[in-house]
Design a protein around this motif. Structure first.
Motif, short mmCIF file in Angstrom:
data_model
loop_
_atom_site.label_atom_id
_atom_site.label_comp_id
_atom_site.label_asym_id
_atom_site.label_seq_id
_atom_site.Cartn_x
_atom_site.Cartn_y
_atom_site.Cartn_z
N LEU A 271 0.77 -1.24 0.12
CA LEU A 271 0.12 -0.02 -0.03
C LEU A 271 0.88 1.41 -0.02
O LEU A 271 1.90 1.08 0.54
CB LEU A 271 -0.74 0.08 1.26
CG LEU A 271 -2.14 -1.03 1.36
CD1 LEU A 271 -2.71 -1.08 2.73
CD2 LEU A 271 -3.11 -0.69 0.35
N PRO A 272 0.36 2.27 -0.60
CA PRO A 272 -0.95 2.50 -1.58
C PRO A 272 -0.69 2.15 -2.69
O PRO A 272 -1.73 2.28 -3.55
CB PRO A 272 -1.20 3.89 -1.09
CG PRO A 272 -0.02 4.73 -1.19
CD PRO A 272 1.08 3.56 -0.62
N TYR A 273 0.53 1.58 -3.35
CA TYR A 273 0.80 1.54 -4.66
C TYR A 273 -0.06 0.44 -5.46
O TYR A 273 -0.23 0.62 -6.57
CB TYR A 273 2.30 1.22 -5.00
CG TYR A 273 3.13 2.22 -4.00
CD1 TYR A 273 3.25 3.73 -4.55
CD2 TYR A 273 3.74 2.00 -2.93
CE1 TYR A 273 3.94 4.40 -3.57
CE2 TYR A 273 4.50 2.81 -2.35
CZ TYR A 273 4.55 4.21 -2.72
OH TYR A 273 5.22 4.99 -1.90
N LYS A 274 -0.36 -0.72 -4.56
CA LYS A 274 -1.41 -1.67 -5.28
C LYS A 274 -2.57 -0.90 -5.74
O LYS A 274 -3.08 -1.56 -6.73
CB LYS A 274 -1.68 -2.41 -3.98
CG LYS A 274 -2.90 -3.43 -4.48
CD LYS A 274 -3.17 -4.26 -3.14
CE LYS A 274 -4.30 -3.64 -2.13
NZ LYS A 274 -4.56 -4.74 -1.24
N PHE A 275 -2.84 0.15 -5.42
CA PHE A 275 -4.07 1.03 -6.12
C PHE A 275 -3.86 2.15 -7.13
O PHE A 275 -4.45 2.68 -7.39
CB PHE A 275 -5.04 1.51 -4.90
CG PHE A 275 -5.72 0.34 -4.07
CD1 PHE A 275 -6.52 -0.42 -4.63
CD2 PHE A 275 -5.21 0.33 -2.78
CE1 PHE A 275 -7.39 -1.50 -3.86
CE2 PHE A 275 -6.04 -0.77 -1.97
CZ PHE A 275 -6.88 -1.58 -2.48
N GLU A 276 -2.51 1.99 -7.40
CA GLU A 276 -2.24 3.21 -8.15
C GLU A 276 -1.27 2.62 -9.49
O GLU A 276 -0.18 2.84 -9.57
CB GLU A 276 -1.19 4.32 -7.46
CG GLU A 276 -1.77 4.76 -6.18
CD GLU A 276 -1.08 5.81 -5.45
OE1 GLU A 276 0.18 5.70 -5.64
OE2 GLU A 276 -1.55 6.62 -4.69
N ALA A 277 -2.31 1.98 -10.11
CA ALA A 277 -1.75 1.46 -11.63
C ALA A 277 -1.34 2.50 -12.45
O ALA A 277 -1.84 3.50 -12.68
CB ALA A 277 -2.68 0.67 -12.16
N GLY A 278 -0.26 2.47 -13.25
CA GLY A 278 0.30 3.37 -14.21
C GLY A 278 1.05 4.61 -13.75
O GLY A 278 1.06 4.87 -12.74
#
Ligand code: PLP
Length: 407
Positions: A271-278
């Protein structure tokens, strides 16, 4: 005007406020739609493109590291602004709409089964209705609706009766974008948690106007848009409790959100990158942090005080316009006033006010169920920001009186 800051000096920070439209000074009263940007925010955008620009999290080179530092410092600014426990709880999105869609998709996929219930209210923005309807179509959840009273407040008796042992999530605006009603989120959080459900707060219209503290509100999720709080368009935040975000499946797949990829098996970033594709809008995050620093520099409590004064002034001035109906009179409200004038279509009035240089909003305000509640197709709406003045409200009231006589 009894304002806790030097409003004339502050208006200088917003170059657009001194422009003319139709040869008249601009009176900008459409701040609930979007706010104007102070020079420091626009400068931050050009400074980053001119002297830092590089993709974040990917490069070992100097510029990439500097851009990554600004991007992650911005996350810390948002964390501190919302008083979240950790930056792992701050997910960057394109804005409130994307935040709610992310939540509906990921929370829905992870936690909801057919027949589970989500509760919203009659006064929600379409952004907090349609994502749940899409989820209903996909998963067969049940969407329940809290009615509002004619004062524009939630009907708490009816609300209490909507809970069942299938209630999983309640998703409500902190402040109504039409009526300005402030929902008592802490009280609602206690109610929702007592029923073993989670609370999502659409803070699009509260973050720009009052201190918002996720710990004090005790909400599980909260969303806001940068452009409504003097930041750039296309950037926003979803706050979520770490323990919940941790369990939730990703929203979109792509770069940035993975830990390891193979055709057989892919694992996800922390987290939080799991929700920040691209590639994220790293210029936007930095510029939004600059906007929040600007707001903090003035003091959110001072802004709130000023806007409360403007709202009381507007309610008094507009109430005196013959034939006016002002919608909602909640005990606690923020700087939004929606109204109609008898016998005059809101669009006609809005168009003529525009010719006087006065920008207000007309239409359904992305809240058609609320329009249905009041039995109207649309309304006019004036909404205030830290830079508005009582003279601008005088101009609106005078414009309404003058045009009314013309009709
Ligand atoms: N929720 C509320 C209460 C709003 O007022 C708005 C915008 O007007 C939104 C959600 C959607 O915000 P955005 O268009 O920035 O995603």
């Amino acid at each position: 005007m009894n304002t806790p800051y030097d409003i004339n000096a502050l208006r200088e920070d917003f170059p657009i406020l001194s422009r003319q439209v139709y040869d008249r000074p601009l009176v900008y009263l459409d701040n609930a739609a979007t706010t104007q940007k102070p020079r420091c925010v626009v400068d931050a955008i050009s400074r980053e493109y001119y002297s830092v620009n590089a993709n974040v999290h990917r490069g070992i080179h100097y510029l990439s590291q500097e851009a990554t530092r600004l991007h992650e410092e911005a996350r810390e600014t948002m964390r501190s602004f919302l008083n979240a426990a950790s930056t792992a709880e701050i997910v960057f999105t394109r804005g409130t709409t994307e935040s709610i869609n992310l939540l509906a998709t990921s929370y829905g996929e992870t936690f909801l089964k057919e027949g589970d219930e989500v509760i919203v209210s009659e006064s929600e923005h379409h952004s907090n209705i349609v994502p749940w309807q899409l989820l209903r179509d996909r998963k067969g959840i049940v969407l329940k609706v809290i009615p509002i009273t004619d004062a524009g407040e939630l009907d708490f008796d009816a609300f209490e009766k909507l809970f069942s042992d299938r209630t999983r999530l309640v998703s409500l605006a902190h402040v109504s974008n039409v009526l300005g009603t402030v929902n008592p989120i802490r009280r609602i959080a206690d109610m929702v948690h007592a029923h073993g459900a989670h609370l999502m707060v659409d803070a699009a219209q509260s973050v720009p106007h009052r201190p918002v503290d996720v710990a004090a509100l005790d909400c599980d999720f909260l969303a806001f848009s940068g452009h409504k709080v003097y930041g750039p368009t296309g950037i926003g935040v979803l706050y979520g409790r770490e323990a919940l975000l941790e369990k939730m499946v990703p929203y979109q797949g792509g770069g940035e959100m993975i830990s390891r990829v193979s055709f057989a098996h892919t694992t996800y970033e922390r987290l939080p990158y799991k929700f920040e594709a691209g590639t994220p809008d790293y210029v936007g995050t930095h510029a939004l942090a600059v906007a929040l620093d600007y707001v903090n520099g003035i003091g959110m409590q001072n802004i709130q005080k000023h806007e409360q004064m403007l709202t009381a002034y507007a309610l008094e001035k507009l109430s005196a316009v013959p034939g006016i109906t002002i919608y909602g009179h909640a005990a606690e409200r923020e700087g939004v006033v929606a109204f109609n004038i008898e016998g005059i279509h809101h669009m006609d009035m809005g168009t003529l006010l525009d010719r006087l240089g006065i920008a207000i909003r007309t239409g359904h305000h992305c809240a058609q169920p609320l329009m249905q509640h009041f039995g109207v197709e649309g309304m006019m709406r004036a909404s205030f920001a830290l830079y508005n003045t009582t003279e601008e409200i005088d101009a609106l009231a005078a414009g309404l009186n003058r045009l009314r006589q013309m009709f």
